[in-house]
Structure formats: C-alpha cells, structure tokens
Design an enzyme around this catalytic site. Structure first.
Site, short mmCIF file in Angstrom:
data_model
loop_
_atom_site.label_atom_id
_atom_site.label_comp_id
_atom_site.label_asym_id
_atom_site.label_seq_id
_atom_site.Cartn_x
_atom_site.Cartn_y
_atom_site.Cartn_z
CG HIS A 167 -2.12 0.77 1.14
ND1 HIS A 167 -2.11 2.10 0.83
CD2 HIS A 167 -3.41 0.42 1.31
CE1 HIS A 167 -3.35 2.55 0.82
NE2 HIS A 167 -4.15 1.54 1.11
CD GLU A 289 -2.99 0.88 -2.60
OE1 GLU A 289 -3.47 -0.21 -2.24
OE2 GLU A 289 -3.58 1.95 -2.43
O1 LIG Z 1 -7.79 3.10 5.51
P1 LIG Z 1 -7.01 1.88 5.15
O2 LIG Z 1 -7.50 0.66 5.85
O3 LIG Z 1 -5.54 2.05 5.33
O4 LIG Z 1 -7.25 1.63 3.62
C1 LIG Z 1 -7.02 2.63 2.73
C2 LIG Z 1 -7.48 2.27 1.33
O5 LIG Z 1 -6.64 1.30 0.77
C3 LIG Z 1 -6.83 1.10 -0.62
O6 LIG Z 1 -5.93 0.14 -1.06
C4 LIG Z 1 -8.21 0.64 -0.87
O7 LIG Z 1 -8.42 0.53 -2.27
C5 LIG Z 1 -9.19 1.60 -0.26
O8 LIG Z 1 -10.51 1.16 -0.45
C6 LIG Z 1 -8.90 1.80 1.21
O9 LIG Z 1 -9.77 2.75 1.75
#
Ligand SMILES: O=P(O)(O)OC[C@H]1O[C@@H](O)[C@H](O)[C@@H](O)[C@@H]1O
EC number: 5.1.3.15
Length: 317
Positions: A167, A289
C-alpha cells in the site's frame, strides 16, 4: 560491532535497529545519500529518502506505538486486500510484529537490503484464516531506487488463497501537479462509484474533477479516487511525472496482477478515512499499489511447499 555490521560498513552501507521510547523498533538502511526505515510493526517501510528528499508520505497523525496500522509509507495488506473478505481491513500482517532475519550489501556499494519474516506463530489472532504461511519481505535500497519483494510460502499440507497489496503512499508536493501514465485503455473497478469503468485518459490526474461532483455511495466524491486496475501489472512500469520538480518515477511491479490508485480527497480531509489522516494529507500523496484483488484478477492460490513472490520497484529517473 558484529561481523555483519562490519562488512556492511566497509561498503558504505549499514542496517541498524533503532529503539525510541514509545515507538515500535525501526530498522534503518543507509547507502551513501539514501536511506530507508522499516518499522518491525507490520514491516511497514515508513521512510525512503534519496536526493535529500523524502519520497514516501507519512501522516503526522499516524499511530507509531503499535496501537493501530501505520498511516503512510508502505503498509502490507495480507492475507486480505481491503474489505474483500471476513478479516479486518487489509488483514493482519500490517499490525503484526515481524522480525529482522537477515541483512546484506553488494560489495560495490550499490545495494543494501534487509529481510523480514513473519511466521504464522507470531500472529496472536488469525481471525479464523487457516493458511499455514510464512511471509518473507525484502527491502532493497539502491541508488535512487527502492525495491520491495514479498514472498508468501505455504508451509502446510493444504493449499490456501490470499489477496494482498503493498500500500505504497508516495509523497507529492501537490497531487494536482502530478500525472500517472501507463494505464490507458484498461478496465478498472471504481470503488467510489461501485462499478466498472474504462480508463480513457493517457494521463491520470487526481483533482476535484476526477469524479463528477455530488454524492456517490454517500460520500463526497469530488477528487476521491479508489480504483482497481485489472491486470495493471501487465503495463509495468508505470511512470509518475511531477510537474513542479520535473522528476519522473518509474513504478514497476511483478507477481501482483492488479494495480490500485488511491487518493481519498476530502473524505480523507474530513477524517472519514480515519482520525489518523492529516487534514491536508490528500494534497500530498497518491497510492500506487501492486495488488491481488477479488474484484480484479482474483485471489492467488499457493500449494503446499510452494512460494509466491511479488515485487514493487520505484526508481527516481
Ligand atoms: O484506511 P485503510 O484501511 O488504510 O485503507 C485505505 C485504502 O486502501 C486502498 O488500497 C483501498 O483501495 C481503499 O478502499 C482503502 O480505503
């Protein structure tokens, strides 16, 4: 000084574990003018510096004491991408304590790496997920280059399926001055609108007009970008162009079939992405990502005794 530390120091590189009060331990990789830091909590890369500039966005409001996932850097989602399944959002790997397993450097001083391991036995609660896995994660720091490799090994006697992503939150001067290239013509699942679309733009921008204004799924949608590009990995490497600095990033991936592009826009500003997102954070980040998703190319199956591997490599050109 250990033998390993001595060898690394000889080629101008180092890998050290740093301990600070109230903060999870961090492993720091240094190679000449570049550095990277990895929190053992989630094996989250929390910073990457090259050319005297930070390259990863990190929310100033992020928890750093292990009480919540780290907001920024490169969290690892495993064994579930986002909310596509019964586990907590993005699975349990990003909130588990990994261990530093190995570290080494090229003798010519062009690369230093650290390898982290997460054994199933280190997870207090796998939330009913039954895969007998070991995760191995290698962070390689090169000259103007960061390579991340995730391996998923099946140590058990039954196959298991997983979804995942790295991410990666890239730090930007201003997201409106940045264009992402390479995904044109691909179909994507638009998570904000809840439907499939085709990418018609050669240059993807995140700006107020990224979506038609108004409410979508009960959220203010202007600028909110959350997309799963199916088979985005086949377009690797993508390029990210920064108008202000004139810099270009090459963003390559392997193993991961899909690519996510994410910026929460005012949904982040208003804190609906969580109280840990800086008010103006959305102006300064974009997530690109490498991913395995159910809405994209589907889960990956790992058979007993096998290991899957996927990478993301970011190069400042
Ligand atoms: O708030 P988090 O759990 O870190 O996730 C952030 C985002 O991560 C992304 O990878 C997703 O596509 C989103 O839908 C999500 O909101």
């Amino acid at each position: 000084m250990s033998a390993m530390t001595g060898e690394l120091a000889m080629c101008g590189a180092s890998v050290e574990t740093l301990f600070e009060e109230s903060v999870e331990p961090v492993v720091e990789l240094v190679l000449g003018g570049q550095s990277a830091r990895v929190a053992l909590f989630g094996a989250t890369v929390i910073s990457w510096r090259t050319g005297a500039r930070d390259r990863l966005w990190m929310s100033s409001l992020s928890a750093r004491d292990g009480s919540a996932p780290i907001r920024g850097g490169v969290p690892i989602a495993f064994p579930q991408f986002a909310d596509q399944g019964p586990l907590t959002l993005h699975g349990f790997a990003r909130t588990a304590r990994w261990r530093l397993a190995d570290r080494k450097a090229n003798l010519d001083g062009t690369l230093v790496e650290a390898r982290f391991v997460l054994a199933r036995s280190a997870i207090a609660d796998t939330q009913g997920w039954v895969g007998d896995f070991e995760l191995r994660y290698t962070v390689r720091l090169g000259v103007r280059r960061l390579e991340l490799e995730l391996q998923v090994a099946n140590l058990g006697s039954a196959p298991f399926d997983f979804t995942a992503c790295l991410h990666t939150y890239l730090l930007l001067d201003d997201v409106r001055n940045v264009t992402l290239h390479g995904l044109s013509g691909l179909e994507y699942f638009d998570k904000v609108a809840g439907r499939d679309r085709d990418e018609v733009n050669d240059a993807i921008r995140v700006e107020a007009a990224s979506h038609s204004s108004g409410d979508v799924l009960g959220q203010r949608a202007e600028g909110f970008v959350d997309r799963i590009y199916r088979a985005g990995g086949e377009r690797s490497p993508l390029t990210l162009q920064h108008a202000a600095s004139g810099e270009t990033y090459s963003i390559a991936q392997s193993g991961f079939p899909d690519t996510i592009v994410f910026n929460p826009w005012v949904a982040g500003k208003k804190g609906t992405k969580g109280p840990d997102f800086d008010d103006d954070g959305y102006n300064h980040m974009i997530c690109v990502e490498p991913a395995i998703t159910r809405e994209g190319s589907g889960p990956i199956r790992v058979s007993p005794g096998s290991t899957w591997a996927g990478t993301q490599t970011i190069q400042v050109l």
